[in-house]
Design an enzyme around this catalytic site. Structure first.
Site, mmCIF file in Angstrom:
data_model
loop_
_atom_site.group_PDB
_atom_site.id
_atom_site.type_symbol
_atom_site.label_atom_id
_atom_site.label_comp_id
_atom_site.label_asym_id
_atom_site.label_seq_id
_atom_site.Cartn_x
_atom_site.Cartn_y
_atom_site.Cartn_z
ATOM 1 N N LYS A 64 1.311 11.282 0.221
ATOM 2 C CA LYS A 64 0.252 10.925 1.164
ATOM 3 C C LYS A 64 -0.917 10.227 0.455
ATOM 4 O O LYS A 64 -1.385 9.185 0.897
ATOM 5 C CB LYS A 64 -0.248 12.181 1.891
ATOM 6 C CG LYS A 64 0.822 12.835 2.753
ATOM 7 C CD LYS A 64 0.284 14.049 3.483
ATOM 8 C CE LYS A 64 -0.139 15.172 2.538
ATOM 9 N NZ LYS A 64 0.974 15.725 1.749
ATOM 10 N N THR A 65 -1.362 10.827 -0.657
ATOM 11 C CA THR A 65 -2.468 10.219 -1.393
ATOM 12 C C THR A 65 -2.057 8.849 -1.915
ATOM 13 O O THR A 65 -2.811 7.879 -1.806
ATOM 14 C CB THR A 65 -2.903 11.134 -2.558
ATOM 15 O OG1 THR A 65 -3.334 12.384 -2.016
ATOM 16 C CG2 THR A 65 -4.031 10.524 -3.342
ATOM 17 N N ASP A 75 -8.985 13.381 2.326
ATOM 18 C CA ASP A 75 -7.842 14.250 2.054
ATOM 19 C C ASP A 75 -8.094 15.603 2.723
ATOM 20 O O ASP A 75 -9.248 15.973 2.932
ATOM 21 C CB ASP A 75 -7.718 14.427 0.536
ATOM 22 C CG ASP A 75 -6.274 14.659 0.113
ATOM 23 O OD1 ASP A 75 -5.432 14.887 0.994
ATOM 24 O OD2 ASP A 75 -6.008 14.620 -1.101
ATOM 25 N N THR A 101 -1.744 18.412 5.269
ATOM 26 C CA THR A 101 -0.487 19.131 5.151
ATOM 27 C C THR A 101 -0.205 19.929 6.417
ATOM 28 O O THR A 101 0.865 20.489 6.570
ATOM 29 C CB THR A 101 -0.523 20.114 3.955
ATOM 30 O OG1 THR A 101 -1.751 20.829 4.007
ATOM 31 C CG2 THR A 101 -0.419 19.370 2.636
ATOM 32 N N ARG A 133 6.739 14.598 -6.307
ATOM 33 C CA ARG A 133 5.872 15.204 -7.323
ATOM 34 C C ARG A 133 6.664 16.189 -8.171
ATOM 35 O O ARG A 133 6.514 16.240 -9.390
ATOM 36 C CB ARG A 133 4.676 15.915 -6.688
ATOM 37 C CG ARG A 133 3.857 16.654 -7.750
ATOM 38 C CD ARG A 133 2.682 17.419 -7.195
ATOM 39 N NE ARG A 133 1.632 16.540 -6.747
ATOM 40 C CZ ARG A 133 0.996 16.665 -5.593
ATOM 41 N NH1 ARG A 133 1.326 17.639 -4.770
ATOM 42 N NH2 ARG A 133 0.049 15.826 -5.260
HETATM 43 N N1 LIG Z 1 7.521 7.306 -2.743
HETATM 44 C C1 LIG Z 1 7.238 7.610 -4.000
HETATM 45 N N2 LIG Z 1 7.763 6.922 -5.011
HETATM 46 C C2 LIG Z 1 7.489 7.261 -6.276
HETATM 47 N N3 LIG Z 1 6.679 8.267 -6.639
HETATM 48 C C3 LIG Z 1 6.116 8.967 -5.676
HETATM 49 C C4 LIG Z 1 6.350 8.683 -4.309
HETATM 50 N N4 LIG Z 1 5.656 9.549 -3.560
HETATM 51 C C5 LIG Z 1 5.020 10.344 -4.414
HETATM 52 N N5 LIG Z 1 5.282 10.009 -5.695
HETATM 53 C C6 LIG Z 1 4.810 10.710 -6.885
HETATM 54 O O1 LIG Z 1 4.448 12.021 -6.517
HETATM 55 C C7 LIG Z 1 3.111 12.301 -6.921
HETATM 56 C C8 LIG Z 1 2.432 13.020 -5.806
HETATM 57 O O2 LIG Z 1 2.211 12.155 -4.732
HETATM 58 P P1 LIG Z 1 0.883 12.266 -3.856
HETATM 59 O O3 LIG Z 1 -0.230 12.784 -4.673
HETATM 60 O O4 LIG Z 1 0.696 10.956 -3.206
HETATM 61 O O5 LIG Z 1 1.336 13.359 -2.792
HETATM 62 P P2 LIG Z 1 0.521 14.027 -1.606
HETATM 63 O O6 LIG Z 1 1.387 13.943 -0.415
HETATM 64 O O7 LIG Z 1 -0.828 13.408 -1.528
HETATM 65 O O8 LIG Z 1 0.398 15.518 -2.035
HETATM 66 P P3 LIG Z 1 -0.751 16.607 -1.638
HETATM 67 O O9 LIG Z 1 -0.484 17.019 -0.235
HETATM 68 O O10 LIG Z 1 -0.523 17.707 -2.591
HETATM 69 O O11 LIG Z 1 -2.065 15.935 -1.818
HETATM 70 C C9 LIG Z 1 2.490 10.934 -7.263
HETATM 71 O O12 LIG Z 1 1.726 11.004 -8.413
HETATM 72 C C10 LIG Z 1 3.640 10.026 -7.514
HETATM 73 O O13 LIG Z 1 3.870 9.976 -8.885
HETATM 74 MG MG LIG Z 2 -2.727 14.215 -1.981
#
Ligand SMILES: Nc1ncnc2c1ncn2[C@@H]1O[C@H](COP(=O)(O)OP(=O)(O)OP(=O)(O)O)[C@@H](O)[C@H]1O
Ligand SMILES: [Mg+2]
Length: 368
Positions: free
Chosen positions: A88-89, A133, A182, A241
């Site tokens: 998401k981030t 976020d 989330t 992740r």
């Molecule tokens: N589609 C993708 N392709 C490659 N790497 C990814 C992808 N999605 C996520 N990642 C990897 O996973 C890590 C976590 O992703 P991200 O921080 O965007 O998740 P999030 O959904 O924001 O999690 P949270 O809910 O904990 O904030 C990133 O640092 C990245 O390295």
């Molecule tokens: Mg995030």
């Protein structure tokens, strides 16, 4: 545009803006390590075409962004929802990158006072992306301010106190809000309705995670073969992740106990050391299943009781463990509480106690 209005806020200058912001999830897994936040940033996909998986959200978002670009206006507000670590981030950053816009980052819990949000909003330049976020944790007054800002690009700033207080409407620059959550279920209706597009992020397939692992290995300079990628992908709980994290732990093992390159055997041996089983369940997942089966006879049991039994917060069990356990068919959420499925008993090498009613059925009617 008037950018000199922050004094109307309640000194919220220190809020937000730090781009190094990471959510608490990093501290939750048994495998979490400190000091790897930078690595996560390195591994983040930067553009939409670098983003592996989520074909539906990607296509939809591409249309939203491209059409806004053609019309020369900021796109509608975007909400991204889904379990932790699905990107998401990363996607929020990509929205800004694809628009060629600046991104301001903050989070729901940081916006305790409406003044903090007013300061951020009034500092936005036209076309900026504001990323909030954990938007479900935003405080009420800030949320109400957000309604007007999202809809009319306006904030009402209250000056003074008591009967003499007046509310001054301030115009703010047209911007795009990207919210991540989330738990989209705990967003209020009015807030949810103001997003023009909601991207629901799904767990990744093993094939997609193999691509994630391969990409990360290339960036980090780790030698890994196909089987090694597949082994790590299969144990990553559908989550990039986790895939990246497991890759780094396997790399450690490969460097210290093997010749540095990752094969299936090396990956297996390494993940055994780190307590990650064949399905990718870690210690906390297994503790949850263990408590549910051994201590509560398979349920139904309330999530807060379950959380106490494993020494975790209910929110963690609910948002981090359960989505994957449900998806893996090991845990069911019923109106009466959490229930272990036969697959859970089997995975733990246990036999369900005899004579238990079939728990997947409507147990309410069992008493007859
Ligand atoms: N589609 C993708 N392709 C490659 N790497 C990814 C992808 N999605 C996520 N990642 C990897 O996973 C890590 C976590 O992703 P991200 O921080 O965007 O998740 P999030 O959904 O924001 O999690 P949270 O809910 O904990 O904030 C990133 O640092 C990245 O390295
Ligand atoms: Mg995030």
């Amino acid at each position: 545009m008037d950018h000199e209005v922050t004094e109307f806020g309640t000194g919220g200058h220190e809020t937000g803006y730090e781009t190094g912001y990471e959510t608490a999830d990093e501290t939750l897994s048994a495998l979490a390590q400190t000091g790897e936040g930078d690595l996560e940033t390195t591994l983040r996909p930067r553009r939409l075409d670098e983003f592996v998986g989520q074909p539906r959200v990607r296509e939809q978002l591409e249309l939203v962004l491209e059409s806004a670009r053609r019309r020369g206006v900021p796109p509608d507000h975007v909400l991204l929802s889904g379990p932790p670590g699905l990107g998401k981030t990363s996607m929020a950053m990509i929205v800004a990158a694809e628009l060629g816009a600046a991104i301001r980052i903050t989070s729901g819990p940081a916006l305790e006072r409406a003044g903090d949000l007013a300061a951020m909003l009034s500092n936005l330049a036209p076309g900026d992306v504001l990323f909030i976020d954990e938007i479900h944790r935003i405080a009420r007054p800030a949320e109400e301010m957000l309604y007007l800002a999202m809809e009319d690009f306006r904030v009402d700033v209250v000056v003074g106190k008591g009967p003499g207080a007046t509310s001054i409407p301030l115009e703010i620059a047209p911007f795009t809000l990207v919210g991540a959550t989330t738990r989209s279920g705990s967003l209020t209706g009015p807030l949810r309705d103001r997003f023009g597009f909601t991207g629901q992020m799904e767990f990744y397939s093993d094939a997609e995670l193999e691509l994630v692992v391969r990409r990360a290995a290339t960036i980090l300079g780790i030698g890994i073969d196909r089987d090694g990628c597949a082994e790590i992908a299969g144990r990553s709980r559908g989550t990039p992740r986790i895939a990246n994290r497991l890759l780094r732990r396997v790399r450690d093992y490969a460097e210290v106990r093997a010749d540095g390159s990752v094969t299936r055997e090396v990956a297996r041996a390494a993940l055994k050391v780190y307590d990650v089983d064949e399905l990718g369940l870690d210690r906390l997942d297994r503790a949850v299943l263990g408590a549910l089966t051994r201590s509560f006879g398979g349920g139904p049991v309330g999530v807060s009781t379950l959380a106490v039994a494993v020494g975790e917060e209910a929110g963690t069990v609910e948002e981090v463990c359960e989505p994957y356990l449900v998806r893996a068919g090991m845990l069911a959420r019923t109106p009466r509480g959490r229930v272990a499925t036969p697959a859970a008993w089997e995975h733990l090498g246990l036999v369900p106690p005899p004579g238990r009613p079939d728990q997947s059925g409507p147990t309410l009617f069992d008493q007859g």
